[in-house]
Design a protein around this motif. Structure first.
Motif, PDB file in Angstrom:
ATOM      1  N   ASP A 116       0.668  -1.148  -0.030  1.00 11.71           N
ATOM      2  CA  ASP A 116       0.003   0.188   0.076  1.00 11.71           C
ATOM      3  C   ASP A 116       0.928   1.416   0.044  1.00 11.71           C
ATOM      4  O   ASP A 116       0.459   2.285  -0.806  1.00 11.71           O
ATOM      5  N   ASN A 117       1.913   1.145   0.869  1.00 13.54           N
ATOM      6  CA  ASN A 117       2.662   2.464   0.945  1.00 13.54           C
ATOM      7  C   ASN A 117       3.509   2.638  -0.393  1.00 13.54           C
ATOM      8  O   ASN A 117       3.464   3.940  -0.924  1.00 13.54           O
ATOM      9  N   GLU A 118       3.976   1.609  -1.023  1.00 19.95           N
ATOM     10  CA  GLU A 118       4.657   1.894  -2.328  1.00 19.95           C
ATOM     11  C   GLU A 118       3.753   2.331  -3.608  1.00 19.95           C
ATOM     12  O   GLU A 118       3.927   3.427  -4.109  1.00 19.95           O
ATOM     13  N   HIS A 119       2.515   1.868  -3.490  1.00 18.64           N
ATOM     14  CA  HIS A 119       1.403   1.817  -4.492  1.00 18.64           C
ATOM     15  C   HIS A 119       1.022   3.452  -4.314  1.00 18.64           C
ATOM     16  O   HIS A 119       0.891   4.174  -5.336  1.00 18.64           O
ATOM     17  N   ARG A 120       0.733   3.694  -3.196  1.00 17.97           N
ATOM     18  CA  ARG A 120       0.274   5.305  -2.871  1.00 17.97           C
ATOM     19  C   ARG A 120       1.272   6.212  -3.198  1.00 17.97           C
ATOM     20  O   ARG A 120       1.058   7.457  -3.907  1.00 17.97           O
ATOM     21  N   THR A 180      -7.851   8.606   3.515  1.00 16.33           N
ATOM     22  CA  THR A 180      -7.038   9.284   4.688  1.00 16.33           C
ATOM     23  C   THR A 180      -6.825   7.892   5.494  1.00 16.33           C
ATOM     24  O   THR A 180      -7.683   6.893   5.289  1.00 16.33           O
ATOM     25  N   GLU A 181      -6.156   7.916   6.512  1.00 16.39           N
ATOM     26  CA  GLU A 181      -5.779   6.923   7.417  1.00 16.39           C
ATOM     27  C   GLU A 181      -7.102   6.443   8.152  1.00 16.39           C
ATOM     28  O   GLU A 181      -7.342   5.366   8.227  1.00 16.39           O
ATOM     29  N   GLU A 182      -8.017   7.446   8.387  1.00 16.10           N
ATOM     30  CA  GLU A 182      -9.224   7.107   9.130  1.00 16.10           C
ATOM     31  C   GLU A 182     -10.072   6.337   7.994  1.00 16.10           C
ATOM     32  O   GLU A 182     -10.884   5.476   8.365  1.00 16.10           O
ATOM     33  N   GLN A 183     -10.470   6.959   6.812  1.00 23.08           N
ATOM     34  CA  GLN A 183     -11.193   6.310   5.688  1.00 23.08           C
ATOM     35  C   GLN A 183     -10.747   4.934   5.526  1.00 23.08           C
ATOM     36  O   GLN A 183     -11.595   3.924   5.189  1.00 23.08           O
ATOM     37  N   ASP A 184      -9.395   4.832   5.602  1.00 27.12           N
ATOM     38  CA  ASP A 184      -8.918   3.517   5.109  1.00 27.12           C
ATOM     39  C   ASP A 184      -9.219   2.336   6.039  1.00 27.12           C
ATOM     40  O   ASP A 184      -9.516   1.249   5.839  1.00 27.12           O
ATOM     41  N   GLU A 185      -9.289   2.761   7.365  1.00 29.22           N
ATOM     42  CA  GLU A 185      -9.310   1.824   8.417  1.00 29.22           C
ATOM     43  C   GLU A 185     -11.191   1.572   8.382  1.00 29.22           C
ATOM     44  O   GLU A 185     -11.389   0.563   8.837  1.00 29.22           O
ATOM     45  N   ALA A 186     -11.678   2.458   8.251  1.00 30.53           N
ATOM     46  CA  ALA A 186     -13.259   2.285   8.194  1.00 30.53           C
ATOM     47  C   ALA A 186     -13.646   1.649   7.026  1.00 30.53           C
ATOM     48  O   ALA A 186     -14.729   1.038   7.104  1.00 30.53           O
ATOM     49  N   ASP A 187     -13.070   1.684   5.734  1.00 26.15           N
ATOM     50  CA  ASP A 187     -13.318   0.835   4.794  1.00 26.15           C
ATOM     51  C   ASP A 187     -13.493  -0.634   5.060  1.00 26.15           C
ATOM     52  O   ASP A 187     -14.548  -1.026   4.463  1.00 26.15           O
ATOM     53  N   GLY A 188     -12.799  -1.076   5.764  1.00 29.13           N
ATOM     54  CA  GLY A 188     -12.709  -2.599   6.282  1.00 29.13           C
ATOM     55  C   GLY A 188     -13.874  -2.995   6.940  1.00 29.13           C
ATOM     56  O   GLY A 188     -14.216  -4.190   7.063  1.00 29.13           O
ATOM     57  N   GLY A 189     -14.430  -2.085   7.754  1.00 31.64           N
ATOM     58  CA  GLY A 189     -15.547  -2.432   8.418  1.00 31.64           C
ATOM     59  C   GLY A 189     -15.075  -3.308   9.808  1.00 31.64           C
ATOM     60  O   GLY A 189     -14.181  -3.046  10.312  1.00 31.64           O
ATOM     61  N   ASP A 190     -15.952  -4.532   9.720  1.00 30.40           N
ATOM     62  CA  ASP A 190     -15.383  -5.528  10.885  1.00 30.40           C
ATOM     63  C   ASP A 190     -14.259  -6.237  10.543  1.00 30.40           C
ATOM     64  O   ASP A 190     -13.884  -7.096  11.311  1.00 30.40           O
ATOM     65  N   CYS A 191     -13.860  -6.130   9.404  1.00 34.40           N
ATOM     66  CA  CYS A 191     -12.466  -7.019   8.779  1.00 34.40           C
ATOM     67  C   CYS A 191     -11.297  -6.303   9.338  1.00 34.40           C
ATOM     68  O   CYS A 191     -11.171  -5.051   9.299  1.00 34.40           O
ATOM     69  N   THR A 192     -10.194  -7.067   9.496  1.00 32.58           N
ATOM     70  CA  THR A 192      -8.970  -6.809   9.825  1.00 32.58           C
ATOM     71  C   THR A 192      -8.016  -7.051   8.674  1.00 32.58           C
ATOM     72  O   THR A 192      -7.697  -8.323   8.422  1.00 32.58           O
ATOM     73  N   SER A 193      -7.438  -6.173   8.118  1.00 29.60           N
ATOM     74  CA  SER A 193      -6.725  -6.261   6.989  1.00 29.60           C
ATOM     75  C   SER A 193      -5.244  -6.805   7.639  1.00 29.60           C
ATOM     76  O   SER A 193      -4.687  -6.037   8.326  1.00 29.60           O
ATOM     77  N   TYR A 194      -4.413  -7.855   7.093  1.00 27.00           N
ATOM     78  CA  TYR A 194      -3.217  -8.081   7.519  1.00 27.00           C
ATOM     79  C   TYR A 194      -2.114  -7.815   6.469  1.00 27.00           C
ATOM     80  O   TYR A 194      -1.050  -7.695   6.935  1.00 27.00           O
ATOM     81  N   GLY A 195      -2.633  -7.377   5.283  1.00 23.81           N
ATOM     82  CA  GLY A 195      -1.828  -7.119   4.254  1.00 23.81           C
ATOM     83  C   GLY A 195      -2.580  -6.798   2.967  1.00 23.81           C
ATOM     84  O   GLY A 195      -3.485  -7.702   2.771  1.00 23.81           O
TER      85      GLY A 195
END
Length: 337
Positions: free
Chosen positions: A99-103, A153-168
């Motif tokens: 994500d960091n490299e792509h952004r 934004t970081e907040e939008q990114d975290e909210a986008d996953g809802g109840d899911c936790t992205s590991y990568g």
């Protein structure tokens, strides 16, 4: 944190690769591949990986296929590792961006926040399952998708996953596609996350298991131990566990004190116990002779012990400790009783 099946922490200076494998459909080949993989230990993984750092690997047992994310200094190192498996599976490999490299690529500058990749190979959260996601932007939507992703934004990114936790999450910009691994409490939760991107991309979602769970499942199959032993014998591969008894008899009390200093050093017992394939070392004292110390060791394979022994010998440590007394080494293998 470094997760159990992850060989080293992620290295931002090494290229990252995505691999997707499908075991050849011949039933004999599939059975042999799964049996061989299930019998492997973490020490086996480290040996065969060579220069590759495996960040995570996930399987769909029912289809005989799976996915992995790995770092390597170059494509040759990846090919060297994968050459161990190509006789049994078709393997697709492509370099990917985090994500960091792509952004950073899309924005033309460093993003305002960084995504952590420390949990790539973690087990699912309690009561949840792991899901592997493959996305691909709709025709004509790639640029719009890139901008939508990079502008979050970081907040939008975290909210986008809802109840899911992205590991990568990893991306292939030239193809407008990418991959992600996540823990989710339900299928509905993971589909809801994917639905947020429905106007821009298609998502393929599969329930998967990490290496530890996959191997545990396969090892529980009836007759696995006998099948694995027969396969190893057929391939001429050494199996374990292997037991080593090293009896050291010091020539004097002063020599014992000097020997104990070596044992307590970072290159002493700590190095042995941390060596690939070492399952443990018990230090036993002869109750009738304080100058006799016995080291009872258990190894995954004799070759694991031999690797460390050769290293000790090359470094001069073996010669040094033998100045303190005599060393007797005995090798034993477990019986079926």
């Amino acid at each position: 944190m470094v997760c159990p099946s992850q060989t080293q922490p992620p290295n931002p200076n090494m290229p990252t690769f995505y691999c997707e494998y499908t075991i050849l459909k011949n039933q004999q080949t599939r059975d042999a591949c799964m049996t061989f993989f299930a019998g492997m230990t973490e020490a086996d993984d480290q040996r065969e990986l060579g220069k590759v750092n495996l960040l995570g690997r996930w399987s769909t047992i029912g289809e005989g296929r799976g996915f992995c994310i790995a770092e390597a200094p170059d494509a040759a190192a990846m090919s060297a590792w994968l050459s161990n498996w190509v006789p049994m599976a078709d393997i697709y490999t492509v370099p990917v961006l985090t994500d960091n490299e792509h952004r950073a690529m899309i924005l033309g500058k460093e993003p305002s926040y960084k995504v952590s990749y420390d949990m790539v190979s973690a087990a699912p959260k309690a009561g949840e399952s792991l899901y592997f996601i493959k996305y691909k932007f709709h025709c004509g939507k790639r640029s719009e998708g890139f901008k939508a992703f990079a502008s979050m934004t970081e907040e939008q990114d975290e909210a986008d996953g809802g109840d899911c936790t992205s590991y990568g999450r990893w991306h292939v910009p030239s193809e407008g596609c990418g991959y992600a691994i996540a823990s989710a409490p339900s299928a509905a939760a993971i589909y809801k996350w994917a639905y947020n991107w429905e106007p821009l991309c298609d998502c393929e979602i599969q329930g998967v298991t990490g290496d530890a769970t996959t191997r545990a499942i396969l090892r529980k199959a009836p007759g696995f131990a006998a099948k694995h032993a027969a396969l190893m014998e057929q391939l001429g591969i050494e199996t374990g566990p292997h037991h080593v008894t090293a009896t050291f008899t010091m020539s004097s009390a002063d020599k014992r004190a000097a020997f104990e200093n070596i044992l307590k050093s970072p290159t002493g017992l700590a190095k042995t116990r941390a060596a690939p394939g070492c399952h443990g070392v018990d230090v036993l004292q002869d109750p009738e002779n304080p100058l006799v110390v016995v080291f009872q060791q258990k190894w995954a394979r004799k070759s694991d012990w031999q690797t460390l022994f050769d290293e000790r010998k090359a470094s001069g440590m073996l010669d040094k400790v033998q100045e303190f007394g005599t060393l007797e080494i005995q090798h034993r293998t477990a019986t079926k009783y």
